[in-house]
Enzyme design. Structure first.
Site: not given
Length: 249
Positions: A21, A25, A102-103, A120, A151, A154, A193, A217
């Site tokens: 992440a 940022t 996930v961006d 992820h 959904c 279904c 991290s 980091n």
């Protein structure tokens, strides 16, 4: 930048990059565990990211969808770190990104989708947990009214195409990531991290294969002692410098 580091990474051709992440940022996307992180400011928010809670409680699912309906990632643009990695690949180095994010910003920066392994998952698609249906998340959020989403085919529970706590990573993706880490000559861990497994263990895979491990980091990580170099510098500044050093044989 330290001359020893520059000499060690100069001319590296097989580069694996684990990103978390922290690399996003600077694009305006908050991290999770930092001082201003999503879960630091609102510890209860992590409950919505746990599979058991998500599947069991419609109110938890509604909270989850609310958090993504206005997510900063929808408006975010790649920053200098994303672009530097894409440019390094474009200059001829074999760059493979193994991202916990996930961006989709690595792809938007110019890296081919096949060169980015989304460990992820991705926020850009949504799947039904009961049938094979997949939809663009933008379509799903267009009909979100603050309640649980179901959904349209279904009636099953819809889940963003991301890995929640308690959910296994895709075995094929993880296996591919391990092979990339093992084949790398330089392994960069940027903005993570390194507390979430099994993604963090890719650092160990790289070290065992004698790759140079560089961790970038802000805060200490569990893998700092295994690293050849640990940098606490600003990611948007130091990643372009690292890429320039690699690309200057």
């Amino acid at each position: 930048m330290d001359a020893k580091l520059i000499n060690r990474i100069r001319g590296a051709r097989r580069i694996a990059v684990l990103t978390g992440a922290g690399i996003s940022t600077a694009s305006g996307i908050p991290d999770y565990r930092g001082p201003d992180g999503v879960w630091t400011r609102t510890p209860s928010a992590v409950n919505a990211f746990t599979l058991e809670n998500f599947m069991a409680d419609a109110a938890v699912r509604a909270e989850f969808w609310r958090s993504y309906a206005g997510h900063a990632a929808w408006r975010a643009e790649p920053n200098a770190a994303h672009r530097a990695l894409a440019e390094l690949d474009g200059a001829g180095a074999a760059v493979r990104v193994l991202t916990q994010n996930v961006d989709g910003l690595h792809q938007r920066a110019g890296l081919a989708a096949r060169k980015v392994l989304e460990l992820h998952g991705t926020m850009h698609t949504t799947r039904c947990t009961a049938c094979p249906l997949r939809l663009p998340t933008s379509e799903v959020l267009a009909r979100f009214d603050g309640d649980d989403l179901r959904c349209p085919d279904c009636g099953g529970i819809l889940q963003l195409d991301v890995v929640l706590f308690g959910q296994r990573l895709d075995g094929d993706v993880l296996g591919h990531a391990r092979n990339i880490a093992a084949a790398s000559g330089l392994f960069l861990a940027i903005g993570s991290s390194l507390q979430v497994e099994p993604a963090a263990s890719l650092c160990s895979v790289a070290v065992q294969s004698r790759a140079t491990l560089v961790i970038v980091n802000r805060d200490p990580t569990p893998y700092d002692e295994d690293a050849d170099f640990v940098l606490r510098d600003d990611i948007e500044t130091v990643v372009p410098e690292l890429c320039a050093a690699v690309g200057n044989p």
